[in-house]
Design a protein around this motif. Structure first.
Motif, PDB file in Angstrom:
ATOM      1  N   SER A  47       4.322  -0.158  -3.044  1.00 39.56           N
ATOM      2  CA  SER A  47       5.178  -0.360  -1.869  1.00 39.56           C
ATOM      3  C   SER A  47       4.409   0.058  -0.647  1.00 39.56           C
ATOM      4  CB  SER A  47       6.500   0.565  -2.142  1.00 39.56           C
ATOM      5  OG  SER A  47       6.158   1.897  -2.138  1.00 39.56           O
ATOM      6  N   SER A  48       3.489   0.881  -0.409  1.00 39.86           N
ATOM      7  CA  SER A  48       2.839   1.450   0.646  1.00 39.86           C
ATOM      8  C   SER A  48       1.467   0.573   1.026  1.00 39.86           C
ATOM      9  CB  SER A  48       2.423   2.809   0.769  1.00 39.86           C
ATOM     10  OG  SER A  48       1.587   3.081  -0.375  1.00 39.86           O
ATOM     11  N   ASN A  49       1.375  -0.351   0.023  1.00 42.17           N
ATOM     12  CA  ASN A  49       0.143  -1.178   0.281  1.00 42.17           C
ATOM     13  C   ASN A  49       0.455  -2.323   1.311  1.00 42.17           C
ATOM     14  OD1 ASN A  49      -1.416   0.175  -1.656  1.00 42.17           O
ATOM     15  ND2 ASN A  49      -0.929  -1.480  -3.175  1.00 42.17           N
ATOM     16  N   PRO A  50      -0.735  -2.467   2.250  1.00 45.69           N
ATOM     17  CA  PRO A  50      -0.792  -3.216   3.531  1.00 45.69           C
ATOM     18  C   PRO A  50      -0.324  -4.742   2.496  1.00 45.69           C
ATOM     19  CG  PRO A  50      -2.227  -1.880   3.953  1.00 45.69           C
ATOM     20  CD  PRO A  50      -1.683  -1.552   2.535  1.00 45.69           C
ATOM     21  N   ILE A  51      -1.143  -5.073   1.607  1.00 47.41           N
ATOM     22  CA  ILE A  51      -1.305  -6.353   1.023  1.00 47.41           C
ATOM     23  C   ILE A  51      -0.785  -6.506  -0.394  1.00 47.41           C
ATOM     24  CG2 ILE A  51      -2.849  -8.163   0.134  1.00 47.41           C
ATOM     25  CD1 ILE A  51      -2.681  -7.936   3.183  1.00 47.41           C
ATOM     26  N   ASP A  52      -0.036  -7.476  -0.593  1.00 46.33           N
ATOM     27  CA  ASP A  52       0.759  -7.533  -2.246  1.00 46.33           C
ATOM     28  C   ASP A  52      -0.429  -8.993  -2.434  1.00 46.33           C
ATOM     29  OD1 ASP A  52       1.672  -8.315  -4.329  1.00 46.33           O
ATOM     30  OD2 ASP A  52       3.753  -8.542  -3.710  1.00 46.33           O
ATOM     31  N   PHE A  53      -1.323  -8.813  -3.037  1.00 44.58           N
ATOM     32  CA  PHE A  53      -2.393  -9.837  -3.500  1.00 44.58           C
ATOM     33  C   PHE A  53      -1.787 -10.899  -4.191  1.00 44.58           C
ATOM     34  CE2 PHE A  53      -5.358  -6.784  -2.259  1.00 44.58           C
ATOM     35  CZ  PHE A  53      -6.434  -7.192  -1.783  1.00 44.58           C
ATOM     36  N   LYS A  54      -0.646 -10.606  -5.144  1.00 43.89           N
ATOM     37  CA  LYS A  54       0.176 -11.756  -5.820  1.00 43.89           C
ATOM     38  C   LYS A  54       0.985 -12.430  -4.959  1.00 43.89           C
ATOM     39  CE  LYS A  54       0.152  -9.137 -10.176  1.00 43.89           C
ATOM     40  NZ  LYS A  54       0.989  -8.311 -11.250  1.00 43.89           N
ATOM     41  N   SER A  55       1.388 -12.242  -4.078  1.00 44.09           N
ATOM     42  CA  SER A  55       2.291 -12.910  -2.979  1.00 44.09           C
ATOM     43  C   SER A  55       1.622 -14.195  -2.173  1.00 44.09           C
ATOM     44  CB  SER A  55       3.032 -11.843  -2.071  1.00 44.09           C
ATOM     45  OG  SER A  55       2.361 -11.341  -0.992  1.00 44.09           O
ATOM     46  N   LEU A  56       0.040 -13.766  -1.931  1.00 42.45           N
ATOM     47  CA  LEU A  56      -0.622 -14.739  -1.320  1.00 42.45           C
ATOM     48  C   LEU A  56      -1.105 -15.910  -1.974  1.00 42.45           C
ATOM     49  CD1 LEU A  56      -2.688 -12.026   0.603  1.00 42.45           C
ATOM     50  CD2 LEU A  56      -0.560 -13.102   1.425  1.00 42.45           C
ATOM     51  N   ASN A  57      -0.306 -16.938  -2.091  1.00 44.73           N
ATOM     52  CA  ASN A  57      -0.618 -18.327  -2.748  1.00 44.73           C
ATOM     53  C   ASN A  57      -1.653 -19.131  -1.977  1.00 44.73           C
ATOM     54  OD1 ASN A  57       1.383 -17.651  -4.932  1.00 44.73           O
ATOM     55  ND2 ASN A  57       3.180 -18.126  -3.333  1.00 44.73           N
TER      56      ASN A  57
ATOM     57  N   GLU B 190     -10.634  -8.371  -8.630  1.00 45.63           N
ATOM     58  CA  GLU B 190     -10.364  -7.315  -9.596  1.00 45.63           C
ATOM     59  C   GLU B 190      -9.604  -6.198  -8.955  1.00 45.63           C
ATOM     60  OE1 GLU B 190     -10.745  -4.233 -12.638  1.00 45.63           O
ATOM     61  OE2 GLU B 190     -11.694  -4.122 -10.637  1.00 45.63           O
ATOM     62  N   TYR B 191      -8.865  -5.634  -9.961  1.00 40.91           N
ATOM     63  CA  TYR B 191      -7.775  -4.545  -9.629  1.00 40.91           C
ATOM     64  C   TYR B 191      -8.289  -3.182  -8.531  1.00 40.91           C
ATOM     65  CZ  TYR B 191      -4.819  -0.613  -9.852  1.00 40.91           C
ATOM     66  OH  TYR B 191      -3.988   0.832  -9.297  1.00 40.91           O
ATOM     67  N   LYS B 192      -9.538  -2.828  -8.940  1.00 40.46           N
ATOM     68  CA  LYS B 192     -10.075  -1.611  -8.207  1.00 40.46           C
ATOM     69  C   LYS B 192     -10.350  -2.316  -6.837  1.00 40.46           C
ATOM     70  CE  LYS B 192     -13.142  -1.084 -11.501  1.00 40.46           C
ATOM     71  NZ  LYS B 192     -12.282  -1.482 -12.685  1.00 40.46           N
ATOM     72  N   ASN B 193     -10.956  -3.629  -6.732  1.00 34.38           N
ATOM     73  CA  ASN B 193     -11.270  -4.117  -5.359  1.00 34.38           C
ATOM     74  C   ASN B 193      -9.967  -4.111  -4.532  1.00 34.38           C
ATOM     75  OD1 ASN B 193     -13.993  -3.389  -5.444  1.00 34.38           O
ATOM     76  ND2 ASN B 193     -14.664  -5.586  -5.620  1.00 34.38           N
ATOM     77  N   GLN B 194      -8.782  -4.691  -5.188  1.00 34.88           N
ATOM     78  CA  GLN B 194      -7.761  -4.722  -4.520  1.00 34.88           C
ATOM     79  C   GLN B 194      -7.195  -3.391  -3.851  1.00 34.88           C
ATOM     80  OE1 GLN B 194      -4.696  -6.811  -6.504  1.00 34.88           O
ATOM     81  NE2 GLN B 194      -6.016  -7.988  -7.901  1.00 34.88           N
ATOM     82  N   VAL B 195      -7.525  -2.267  -4.766  1.00 36.80           N
ATOM     83  CA  VAL B 195      -7.088  -0.953  -4.139  1.00 36.80           C
ATOM     84  C   VAL B 195      -8.071  -0.743  -3.072  1.00 36.80           C
ATOM     85  CG1 VAL B 195      -7.369   1.405  -4.667  1.00 36.80           C
ATOM     86  CG2 VAL B 195      -6.414  -0.177  -6.417  1.00 36.80           C
ATOM     87  N   ALA B 196      -9.308  -1.034  -3.077  1.00 33.09           N
ATOM     88  CA  ALA B 196     -10.301  -0.432  -1.881  1.00 33.09           C
ATOM     89  C   ALA B 196      -9.717  -1.385  -0.660  1.00 33.09           C
ATOM     90  CB  ALA B 196     -11.667  -1.011  -2.504  1.00 33.09           C
ATOM     91  N   ILE B 197      -9.579  -2.731  -0.870  1.00 34.88           N
ATOM     92  CA  ILE B 197      -9.215  -3.454   0.420  1.00 34.88           C
ATOM     93  C   ILE B 197      -7.925  -2.769   0.930  1.00 34.88           C
ATOM     94  CG2 ILE B 197      -8.211  -5.630   1.289  1.00 34.88           C
ATOM     95  CD1 ILE B 197     -10.013  -6.720  -0.877  1.00 34.88           C
ATOM     96  N   ASN B 198      -6.879  -2.338   0.259  1.00 34.90           N
ATOM     97  CA  ASN B 198      -5.751  -1.752   0.652  1.00 34.90           C
ATOM     98  C   ASN B 198      -5.920  -0.554   1.309  1.00 34.90           C
ATOM     99  OD1 ASN B 198      -3.435  -3.453   0.505  1.00 34.90           O
ATOM    100  ND2 ASN B 198      -3.391  -3.501  -1.617  1.00 34.90           N
ATOM    101  N   LEU B 199      -6.797   0.368   0.754  1.00 32.41           N
ATOM    102  CA  LEU B 199      -7.312   1.540   1.449  1.00 32.41           C
ATOM    103  C   LEU B 199      -7.862   1.559   2.480  1.00 32.41           C
ATOM    104  CD1 LEU B 199      -7.624   4.567   1.156  1.00 32.41           C
ATOM    105  CD2 LEU B 199      -9.577   4.410  -0.248  1.00 32.41           C
ATOM    106  N   PHE B 200      -8.810   0.329   2.727  1.00 29.96           N
ATOM    107  CA  PHE B 200      -9.693   0.042   3.778  1.00 29.96           C
ATOM    108  C   PHE B 200      -8.423   0.149   5.017  1.00 29.96           C
ATOM    109  CE2 PHE B 200     -13.841  -1.296   5.388  1.00 29.96           C
ATOM    110  CZ  PHE B 200     -13.449  -1.773   6.645  1.00 29.96           C
ATOM    111  N   LEU B 201      -7.626  -0.780   4.732  1.00 30.78           N
ATOM    112  CA  LEU B 201      -6.471  -1.257   5.637  1.00 30.78           C
ATOM    113  C   LEU B 201      -5.767  -0.174   6.210  1.00 30.78           C
ATOM    114  CD1 LEU B 201      -5.517  -4.787   4.531  1.00 30.78           C
ATOM    115  CD2 LEU B 201      -6.992  -4.163   6.321  1.00 30.78           C
ATOM    116  N   GLN B 202      -5.463   0.489   5.191  1.00 36.63           N
ATOM    117  CA  GLN B 202      -4.468   2.013   5.428  1.00 36.63           C
ATOM    118  C   GLN B 202      -5.279   2.783   6.421  1.00 36.63           C
ATOM    119  OE1 GLN B 202      -3.623   3.238   1.585  1.00 36.63           O
ATOM    120  NE2 GLN B 202      -1.802   2.148   1.415  1.00 36.63           N
ATOM    121  N   LEU B 203      -6.706   3.045   6.163  1.00 36.81           N
ATOM    122  CA  LEU B 203      -7.415   3.950   7.062  1.00 36.81           C
ATOM    123  C   LEU B 203      -7.229   3.202   8.563  1.00 36.81           C
ATOM    124  CD1 LEU B 203     -10.407   5.179   4.718  1.00 36.81           C
ATOM    125  CD2 LEU B 203      -8.396   6.461   5.740  1.00 36.81           C
TER     126      LEU B 203
END
Length: 529
Positions: A180-190, A210-223
């Motif tokens: 819920s706190s992630n800037p990007i919901d990858f599944k919603s970007l069609n 892959e899942y871990k890089n989805q986490v990484a991208i969201n963490l990047f944007l949060q920072l």
């Protein structure tokens, strides 16, 4: 203006330079060769002149112009193109602060992210390989880990190499994040289905990371959004992420494809983002060094006075943003009919770095595409191509020069360009063939194969009288006469460009189109004339 006739000979001996420090920052498509663009700018403009590029892409014309003391008006329909160009332009001012902030950012990101890639003891996963179970269409596939490449952390990078089958602990490792706190919901970007660029039906961005890089991208944007690294540095940080995204996606073993959606059907590789990001910031540092050495600010001029950037389609650039007749030189690289649709390509980046692509943008893109949802765009290609050439002519002052990097086999497209050039008082000066990257003219293709080169069309805005031939036999005589002037060992592509040049000079493409559909067919049939 120097002798245009010398350019063909000059460019035959020049290897086009695409991999320049500023060009290597971002893997944007179809970069123009910086050395050739710079030569053209110095040839057809003078110090202080205004150079315009309404299809600016990753900004080659901008940086070539600044390096030789010209002002620039640049635009692009694609917000990603404007973001890249503007981000690199911003590096000209206070670059040390931006680079320092980027390294601090990466240190903090690494501290939070590397535990997700910890394998055992001192080893971290540098890359992971998967077997694909199922089909990409509608995301009906799963990834089965088959191999991990392990390295030890040394300073800011991972070194050494150990390859093994993944352990059960690694296979089951999945860090829980608060979605819920992630800037990007990858599944919603069609993504728009398009077989030509390998986008299947039902695709979304979660299928490409892959899942871990989805986490990484969201963490990047949060920072970035934390504000900890200074608002003045946010653009550079997003440039760093944007430039790294193609290497973070699921790809082939070497991540060598420039096609962002292409994936092998059975084996995919995902990479640890930390080494990629640190390597990319070094690339940005090299670009900063190039900018320092090549771009000087004269008379305390600000960047805002030297560079005007607009995210706008060429069809609306005048009068919404720019007055007609402002440019001394228009130098640009419009999309070719057989090139990939940039707006569809850019969906891999745009949402992830906070950009937005207006839905109406697609109705302005000059493109032919296989996307089922874009049939009208393909049908309107010729009309949009003509409007693009007209807009370039409108940007020019009287007796200014227009240079188009353009290549197309289809004769009916040349009919449209030739007619539009005459309607807008554009007189052809020359058509110059140049090789693609890492090739010379002498290695450029043979008849019947895809031409691996560009044509540089050079027009002058001045009214001249054209006397087109009356029948196909007269056209053939003109072509044969032109080709007879060339040396016997003239490369194929030079002969090809000679046909284009005489076609624009005599406006004979309309007659040619009644007998031929493709420029290559003309050259292969000459012996039967």
């Amino acid at each position: 203006m120097k002798d245009v006739l010398s350019l063909t000979e000059i460019f035959e001996n020049i290897s086009p330079e695409h991999d320049t420090p500023v060009g290597l920052i971002h893997p944007y498509w179809a970069r123009k060769p910086l050395n050739i663009v710079k030569h053209l700018i110095t040839q057809f403009s003078k110090d202080g002149d205004i150079v315009a590029d309404p299809f600016v892409g990753s900004g080659t014309t901008v940086f070539a112009s600044l390096s030789v003391g010209r002002k620039v008006i640049a635009s692009d329909l694609n917000p990603l193109a404007i973001f890249i160009t503007n981000s690199i332009v911003e590096l000209i001012e206070n670059p040390e602060e931006k680079i320092k902030a980027a390294y601090k950012f990466l240190d903090d990101l690494s501290a939070q992210l590397l535990p997700l890639f910890h394998y055992r003891d001192d080893f971290f996963v540098e890359r992971e390989r998967f077997f694909v179970n199922g089909e990409f269409e509608d995301g009906k596939f799963t990834l089965n880990p088959t191999e991990v490449v392990l390295k030890k952390k040394v300073g800011n990078t991972l070194k050494g190499r150990k390859v093994e089958e993944p352990s059960d602990d690694w296979k089951n490792k999945r860090e829980i994040s608060n979605s819920s706190s992630n800037p990007i919901d990858f599944k919603s970007l069609n993504l728009r289905q398009n077989s030509r660029i390998a986008i299947p039906a039902g695709a979304n961005l979660s299928h490409y990371y892959e899942y871990k890089n989805q986490v990484a991208i969201n963490l990047f944007l949060q920072l970035i959004s934390s504000g900890k690294y200074g608002s003045a540095n946010e653009t550079t940080l997003k440039l760093l992420l944007s430039a790294s995204l193609p290497l973070l996606r699921l790809s082939d073993k070497k991540a060598s494809s420039q096609w962002p959606y292409w994936r092998p059907k059975k084996y995919l590789t995902s990479r640890n983002p930390i080494p990629i990001l640190f390597n990319k910031i070094q690339t940005i540092e090299s670009a900063v060094d190039w900018l320092k050495a090549n771009v000087t600010m004269k008379d305390k001029q600000t960047l805002s006075k030297l560079v005007q950037l607009y995210n706008a389609p060429i069809q609306s650039l005048i009068p919404n943003y720019v007055k007609p007749g402002q440019a001394d030189l228009v130098l640009t690289d419009p999309p070719y009919s057989d090139q990939a649709p940039y707006l569809e390509y850019s969906a891999l980046w745009i949402e992830l770095i906070g950009l937005r692509l207006p839905t109406c943008a697609f109705q302005y893109e000059i493109v032919k595409t296989n996307a089922p949802s874009r049939v009208n765009d393909t049908n309107d290609y010729i009309q949009r191509l003509r409007k693009g050439l007209k807009a370039c002519a409108d940007l020019l002052r009287h007796e200014g020069v227009l240079i188009w990097f353009y290549q197309d086999h289809i004769i009916k497209h040349w009919v449209a360009l030739s007619d539009e050039a005459i309607a807008n008082d554009l007189t052809i000066l020359d058509v110059i063939p140049i090789a693609k990257q890492r090739r010379s003219i002498k290695t450029v293709t043979s008849p019947g194969k895809t031409l691996d080169g560009d044509l540089i069309l050079i027009f002058k805005k001045e009214k001249t009288k054209t006397c087109p031939p009356n029948n196909i036999n007269q056209v053939r005589t003109i072509i044969l006469d032109e080709l007879s002037r060339l040396p016997k060992d003239t490369p194929y592509f030079n002969k090809y460009s000679a046909v284009i040049k005489t076609g624009l000079k005599f406006n004979y493409f309309g007659l040619l189109s009644k007998s031929y559909k493709d420029i290559r067919r003309i050259l292969t049939s000459i012996e039967n004339w």
